[in-house]
Design a protein around this motif. Sequence first.
Motif, PDB file in Angstrom:
ATOM      1  N   PRO A   1       0.811  -1.224   0.000  1.00 36.43           N
ATOM      2  CA  PRO A   1       0.000   0.000   0.000  1.00 36.43           C
ATOM      3  C   PRO A   1       0.844   1.273   0.000  1.00 36.43           C
ATOM      4  O   PRO A   1       0.483   2.265  -0.631  1.00 36.43           O
ATOM      5  CB  PRO A   1      -0.819  -0.121   1.287  1.00 36.43           C
ATOM      6  CG  PRO A   1      -0.861  -1.581   1.581  1.00 36.43           C
ATOM      7  CD  PRO A   1       0.444  -2.132   1.109  1.00 36.43           C
ATOM      8  N   SER A   2       1.981   1.242   0.701  1.00 33.37           N
ATOM      9  CA  SER A   2       2.851   2.414   0.769  1.00 33.37           C
ATOM     10  C   SER A   2       3.428   2.737  -0.607  1.00 33.37           C
ATOM     11  O   SER A   2       3.451   3.903  -1.036  1.00 33.37           O
ATOM     12  CB  SER A   2       3.982   2.161   1.766  1.00 33.37           C
ATOM     13  OG  SER A   2       4.914   3.217   1.767  1.00 33.37           O
ATOM     14  N   GLU A   3       3.869   1.713  -1.307  1.00 33.11           N
ATOM     15  CA  GLU A   3       4.449   1.941  -2.629  1.00 33.11           C
ATOM     16  C   GLU A   3       3.405   2.470  -3.607  1.00 33.11           C
ATOM     17  O   GLU A   3       3.668   3.396  -4.384  1.00 33.11           O
ATOM     18  CB  GLU A   3       5.065   0.648  -3.160  1.00 33.11           C
ATOM     19  CG  GLU A   3       5.800   0.826  -4.475  1.00 33.11           C
ATOM     20  CD  GLU A   3       6.586  -0.408  -4.873  1.00 33.11           C
ATOM     21  OE1 GLU A   3       7.585  -0.261  -5.599  1.00 33.11           O
ATOM     22  OE2 GLU A   3       6.195  -1.522  -4.472  1.00 33.11           O
ATOM     23  N   GLU A   4       2.212   1.899  -3.573  1.00 33.79           N
ATOM     24  CA  GLU A   4       1.139   2.371  -4.456  1.00 33.79           C
ATOM     25  C   GLU A   4       0.803   3.828  -4.157  1.00 33.79           C
ATOM     26  O   GLU A   4       0.592   4.639  -5.068  1.00 33.79           O
ATOM     27  CB  GLU A   4      -0.114   1.498  -4.273  1.00 33.79           C
ATOM     28  CG  GLU A   4      -1.243   1.789  -5.260  1.00 33.79           C
ATOM     29  CD  GLU A   4      -2.110   2.991  -4.885  1.00 33.79           C
ATOM     30  OE1 GLU A   4      -2.699   3.616  -5.805  1.00 33.79           O
ATOM     31  OE2 GLU A   4      -2.180   3.321  -3.671  1.00 33.79           O
ATOM     32  N   ASN A   5       0.773   4.165  -2.879  1.00 31.71           N
ATOM     33  CA  ASN A   5       0.433   5.525  -2.461  1.00 31.71           C
ATOM     34  C   ASN A   5       1.468   6.519  -2.977  1.00 31.71           C
ATOM     35  O   ASN A   5       1.126   7.550  -3.570  1.00 31.71           O
ATOM     36  CB  ASN A   5       0.361   5.573  -0.930  1.00 31.71           C
ATOM     37  CG  ASN A   5      -0.316   6.823  -0.401  1.00 31.71           C
ATOM     38  OD1 ASN A   5      -1.403   7.174  -0.831  1.00 31.71           O
ATOM     39  ND2 ASN A   5       0.334   7.486   0.540  1.00 31.71           N
ATOM     40  N   TRP A   6       2.750   6.218  -2.789  1.00 27.71           N
ATOM     41  CA  TRP A   6       3.800   7.141  -3.226  1.00 27.71           C
ATOM     42  C   TRP A   6       3.843   7.240  -4.744  1.00 27.71           C
ATOM     43  O   TRP A   6       4.006   8.327  -5.306  1.00 27.71           O
ATOM     44  CB  TRP A   6       5.158   6.703  -2.678  1.00 27.71           C
ATOM     45  CG  TRP A   6       6.181   7.793  -2.807  1.00 27.71           C
ATOM     46  CD1 TRP A   6       6.290   8.928  -2.055  1.00 27.71           C
ATOM     47  CD2 TRP A   6       7.223   7.873  -3.773  1.00 27.71           C
ATOM     48  NE1 TRP A   6       7.346   9.691  -2.483  1.00 27.71           N
ATOM     49  CE2 TRP A   6       7.939   9.073  -3.532  1.00 27.71           C
ATOM     50  CE3 TRP A   6       7.640   7.033  -4.812  1.00 27.71           C
ATOM     51  CZ2 TRP A   6       9.036   9.458  -4.296  1.00 27.71           C
ATOM     52  CZ3 TRP A   6       8.737   7.421  -5.578  1.00 27.71           C
ATOM     53  CH2 TRP A   6       9.423   8.611  -5.321  1.00 27.71           C
ATOM     54  N   ASN A   7       3.696   6.105  -5.430  1.00 27.05           N
ATOM     55  CA  ASN A   7       3.731   6.128  -6.892  1.00 27.05           C
ATOM     56  C   ASN A   7       2.579   6.943  -7.475  1.00 27.05           C
ATOM     57  O   ASN A   7       2.721   7.570  -8.531  1.00 27.05           O
ATOM     58  CB  ASN A   7       3.701   4.705  -7.444  1.00 27.05           C
ATOM     59  CG  ASN A   7       5.048   4.010  -7.329  1.00 27.05           C
ATOM     60  OD1 ASN A   7       6.077   4.667  -7.214  1.00 27.05           O
ATOM     61  ND2 ASN A   7       5.034   2.695  -7.333  1.00 27.05           N
ATOM     62  N   HIS A   8       1.447   6.943  -6.791  1.00 27.49           N
ATOM     63  CA  HIS A   8       0.322   7.749  -7.269  1.00 27.49           C
ATOM     64  C   HIS A   8       0.708   9.222  -7.351  1.00 27.49           C
ATOM     65  O   HIS A   8       0.480   9.884  -8.382  1.00 27.49           O
ATOM     66  CB  HIS A   8      -0.881   7.578  -6.341  1.00 27.49           C
ATOM     67  CG  HIS A   8      -1.949   8.600  -6.567  1.00 27.49           C
ATOM     68  ND1 HIS A   8      -2.870   8.506  -7.593  1.00 27.49           N
ATOM     69  CD2 HIS A   8      -2.220   9.781  -5.928  1.00 27.49           C
ATOM     70  CE1 HIS A   8      -3.664   9.559  -7.571  1.00 27.49           C
ATOM     71  NE2 HIS A   8      -3.296  10.349  -6.568  1.00 27.49           N
ATOM     72  N   PHE A   9       1.295   9.755  -6.284  1.00 27.22           N
ATOM     73  CA  PHE A   9       1.652  11.173  -6.269  1.00 27.22           C
ATOM     74  C   PHE A   9       2.853  11.444  -7.175  1.00 27.22           C
ATOM     75  O   PHE A   9       2.918  12.486  -7.838  1.00 27.22           O
ATOM     76  CB  PHE A   9       1.910  11.633  -4.838  1.00 27.22           C
ATOM     77  CG  PHE A   9       0.699  11.561  -3.961  1.00 27.22           C
ATOM     78  CD1 PHE A   9      -0.394  12.373  -4.218  1.00 27.22           C
ATOM     79  CD2 PHE A   9       0.624  10.667  -2.907  1.00 27.22           C
ATOM     80  CE1 PHE A   9      -1.531  12.304  -3.429  1.00 27.22           C
ATOM     81  CE2 PHE A   9      -0.494  10.584  -2.110  1.00 27.22           C
ATOM     82  CZ  PHE A   9      -1.584  11.402  -2.372  1.00 27.22           C
TER      83      PHE A   9
END
Length: 364
Positions: A192-200
């Motif tokens: 979830p952390s990686e998906e969150n950062w990649n989104h921004f």
Amino acid sequence: MTISAFSYKTDWARAQSRWDAFWALDAVDRPCMRVFAPRPDGKKITFSELRSLEDKWINPDYVLAGALHNLEGSYLGGETVPAASHFMAGTTTGCDGHLHFHEGGISIRPTMAAMDEPLNWYPGPQDPWRSKVDAICNRLLDEAPGRFIVSCPAQFDHVDLLNMLRGNEEMLLDLAINPDQCAARLHEMRGPSEENWNHFRQLLDSRQGDVGWVSWTGIWCRQLFRCAQADVAAVISPEMFERLVLPELDWQGERYERLHYHTCGYKQHLELCLSRPYIRVIQYSPNMKEPPNGPAHMEFYRRVQKAGRCLDIGIGADVAEFMIRHLRPEGLCLSIPVKTVAEADELLTHAVKWSGTHIHQAAF
């Protein structure tokens, strides 16, 4: 090719070449220097009236006004990056309703009664905070072209985030009783952390193009890098750091190639950090019981430089000459606030002499 000039930093092309040399540990005539001074001729920025403390951190127009206020009111001397001030809204992501907005920032309230309970942290497309952070990014990006860089918002690193969700004392007890369970929860955060950062990251990439990457600490790089830290490491042993924190750093290092590690008031884990080649920059921030950055910490700085890593430190102008004379300029970044533009320019000029490199006629 990255953009060569911004209205808030017309000599950005020259500064970029110094940042390139910083990361490469190339020979230079002086350290990288982020020198700030008040700029009295800046445009006055009007802030909208706050309806709540949440508004201070989440309202896009208010965040933009704060960024422009800092840019208009500051002389960006040396290698200071022409970037909007880092905004804290990224720390809301995934935190549902367990947030506390206060004058000094945003706090995450503990919600886990036990380490084996659900994390109660849910970033992703359905996160109600994501659209609010998107709105801030887009508002800044609306005003950024040709003027300044927008940095990527981020959530706390996993170790500190888990500590906030569980509570300081409770997590320390968990670490003593069942460190494997703590490690398992950290592992659970990764996807979830990686998906969150990649989104921004993708949002910024799509709108501002190739402007390089700037950290919340003010370090710039032409290539992607990540800032990492684990403030809870101040109260754990090197053995626990190796067991709990290093796997998280390894996970980041595999994905982002180069890390900037923020060491917040502790020195006992430096050798473990230096064992990881992807940790390219070490930043030291003394704790409240220590003297500020300066002569008192020279042994730490020299250990970093001897290991062939870059060093990022904020100092006062009163110790600038000592620091420049006693540390190698290669891979050294000094952040220095001063009182006037004239003092900033004078400091940058003297830095070459203090580095002793003027006799070699360095090319910068």
